[in-house]
Write a protein that holds these residues in place. Structure first.
Motif, PDB file in Angstrom:
ATOM      1  N   ILE A  57      34.931  31.041-100.392  1.00 44.83           N
ATOM      2  CA  ILE A  57      34.362  30.096-101.413  1.00 44.83           C
ATOM      3  C   ILE A  57      35.013  30.408-102.670  1.00 44.83           C
ATOM      4  N   MET A  58      35.401  29.362-103.340  1.00 47.66           N
ATOM      5  CA  MET A  58      36.171  29.544-104.731  1.00 47.66           C
ATOM      6  C   MET A  58      35.054  29.219-105.614  1.00 47.66           C
ATOM      7  N   GLU A  59      34.268  28.164-105.678  1.00 43.63           N
ATOM      8  CA  GLU A  59      33.367  27.942-106.606  1.00 43.63           C
ATOM      9  C   GLU A  59      31.859  27.480-106.028  1.00 43.63           C
ATOM     10  N   VAL A  60      30.884  27.748-106.883  1.00 43.63           N
ATOM     11  CA  VAL A  60      29.440  27.207-106.414  1.00 43.63           C
ATOM     12  C   VAL A  60      28.975  26.388-107.496  1.00 43.63           C
ATOM     13  N   ARG A  61      28.523  25.155-107.211  1.00 41.70           N
ATOM     14  CA  ARG A  61      28.154  24.256-108.148  1.00 41.70           C
ATOM     15  C   ARG A  61      26.636  23.996-107.879  1.00 41.70           C
ATOM     16  N   PRO A  62      25.763  24.883-108.480  1.00 46.85           N
ATOM     17  CA  PRO A  62      24.324  24.664-108.315  1.00 46.85           C
ATOM     18  C   PRO A  62      23.733  23.417-108.685  1.00 46.85           C
ATOM     19  N   ASP A  63      24.486  22.959-109.690  1.00 44.23           N
ATOM     20  CA  ASP A  63      23.816  21.705-110.521  1.00 44.23           C
ATOM     21  C   ASP A  63      23.964  20.479-109.518  1.00 44.23           C
ATOM     22  N   THR A  64      24.957  20.555-108.452  1.00 41.75           N
ATOM     23  CA  THR A  64      25.210  19.428-107.765  1.00 41.75           C
ATOM     24  C   THR A  64      24.852  19.751-106.449  1.00 41.75           C
ATOM     25  N   VAL A  68      32.870  24.759-103.271  1.00 42.32           N
ATOM     26  CA  VAL A  68      34.212  24.381-103.303  1.00 42.32           C
ATOM     27  C   VAL A  68      34.993  25.359-102.604  1.00 42.32           C
ATOM     28  N   VAL A  69      35.665  25.165-101.133  1.00 41.82           N
ATOM     29  CA  VAL A  69      36.444  25.929-100.418  1.00 41.82           C
ATOM     30  C   VAL A  69      37.813  24.941-100.401  1.00 41.82           C
ATOM     31  N   VAL A  70      38.762  25.925-100.395  1.00 41.73           N
ATOM     32  CA  VAL A  70      40.399  25.312-100.287  1.00 41.73           C
ATOM     33  C   VAL A  70      40.552  24.099-101.119  1.00 41.73           C
ATOM     34  N   ALA A 105      30.559  32.698-104.839  1.00 42.21           N
ATOM     35  CA  ALA A 105      32.009  32.525-104.978  1.00 42.21           C
ATOM     36  C   ALA A 105      32.479  33.997-104.122  1.00 42.21           C
ATOM     37  N   GLY A 106      33.350  34.038-103.433  1.00 40.07           N
ATOM     38  CA  GLY A 106      34.170  34.956-102.912  1.00 40.07           C
ATOM     39  C   GLY A 106      33.832  35.256-101.508  1.00 40.07           C
ATOM     40  N   GLN A 107      32.527  34.756-101.014  1.00 35.75           N
ATOM     41  CA  GLN A 107      32.219  34.828 -99.505  1.00 35.75           C
ATOM     42  C   GLN A 107      33.105  34.165 -98.572  1.00 35.75           C
ATOM     43  N   TYR A 108      33.308  34.473 -97.574  1.00 38.76           N
ATOM     44  CA  TYR A 108      34.115  33.817 -96.397  1.00 38.76           C
ATOM     45  C   TYR A 108      33.237  32.706 -95.675  1.00 38.76           C
ATOM     46  N   VAL A 109      33.510  31.638 -95.568  1.00 33.66           N
ATOM     47  CA  VAL A 109      32.615  30.715 -94.721  1.00 33.66           C
ATOM     48  C   VAL A 109      33.700  30.004 -93.616  1.00 33.66           C
ATOM     49  N   LEU A 110      32.834  29.600 -92.823  1.00 32.05           N
ATOM     50  CA  LEU A 110      33.592  28.525 -91.775  1.00 32.05           C
ATOM     51  C   LEU A 110      32.596  27.077 -91.969  1.00 32.05           C
ATOM     52  N   VAL A 111      33.598  26.157 -92.295  1.00 36.72           N
ATOM     53  CA  VAL A 111      33.222  24.764 -92.443  1.00 36.72           C
ATOM     54  C   VAL A 111      33.359  24.139 -91.448  1.00 36.72           C
TER      55      VAL A 111
END
Length: 159
Positions: A57-64, A68-70, A105-111
């Motif tokens: 995870i590159m960025e987390v946008r709590p307002d929306t 953001v991943v890749v 941000a920084g966690q690895y995820v499968l999407v």
């Protein structure tokens, strides 16, 4: 006649521009709704391509309510497809349901989901995973590998 209307046109244009700056942006149709504005409610699956991503995870946008991943915005889904309802499942490492707000941000995820033509990913599953193991390949510089092969050849001819 055109000289008399020119100042009036300029004044009208300036008035409309000032009015446009004072007007607030439109709110959602349901002002009492506390849902994130990025939930996908309608989607045409014929226009989308299936996607499966394992990354950080590159960025987390709590307002929306998106992540953001890749360099792609990941949006949740809540759509009806015929007689069944499709909602995004947010899962922890064990596969148990987890809150959408628990990712950072920084966690690895499968999407898993679909790539929308507008560029975002409509996710069906977002699951936290362990950091993927990468294969480590040892590389030798080209010059060293050539020298090593010459020594072998020279030793073979000497006998």
């Amino acid at each position: 006649m055109t000289t008399k209307t020119a100042p009036l046109r300029i004044f009208a244009l300036a008035f409309l521009a000032a009015l446009g700056l004072l007007v607030t942006p439109a709110e959602s149709a349901d002002p009492g709704s506390k849902e994130a504005p990025s939930i996908v409610r309608m989607i045409d699956f014929d226009e989308c391509e299936p996607v499966r991503i394992q990354s950080k995870i590159m960025e987390v946008r709590p307002d929306t309510g998106t992540i953001v991943v890749v360099e792609r915005e990941i949006r949740g889904v809540d759509v009806e497809n015929g007689d069944r309802r499709i909602r995004t499942s947010y899962l922890n490492r064990e596969g148990k349901p987890e809150s959408r707000d628990s990712y950072r941000a920084g966690q690895y995820v499968l999407v898993e989901g679909v790539l929308h033509p507008d560029g975002y990913i409509a996710a069906f599953v977002v699951q936290e995973i362990e950091k993927p193991v990468e294969k480590k390949t040892k590389y030798k510089p080209v010059e060293l590998s050539k020298k090593g092969s010459r020594k072998v050849r020279a030793g073979a001819h000497a006998q």
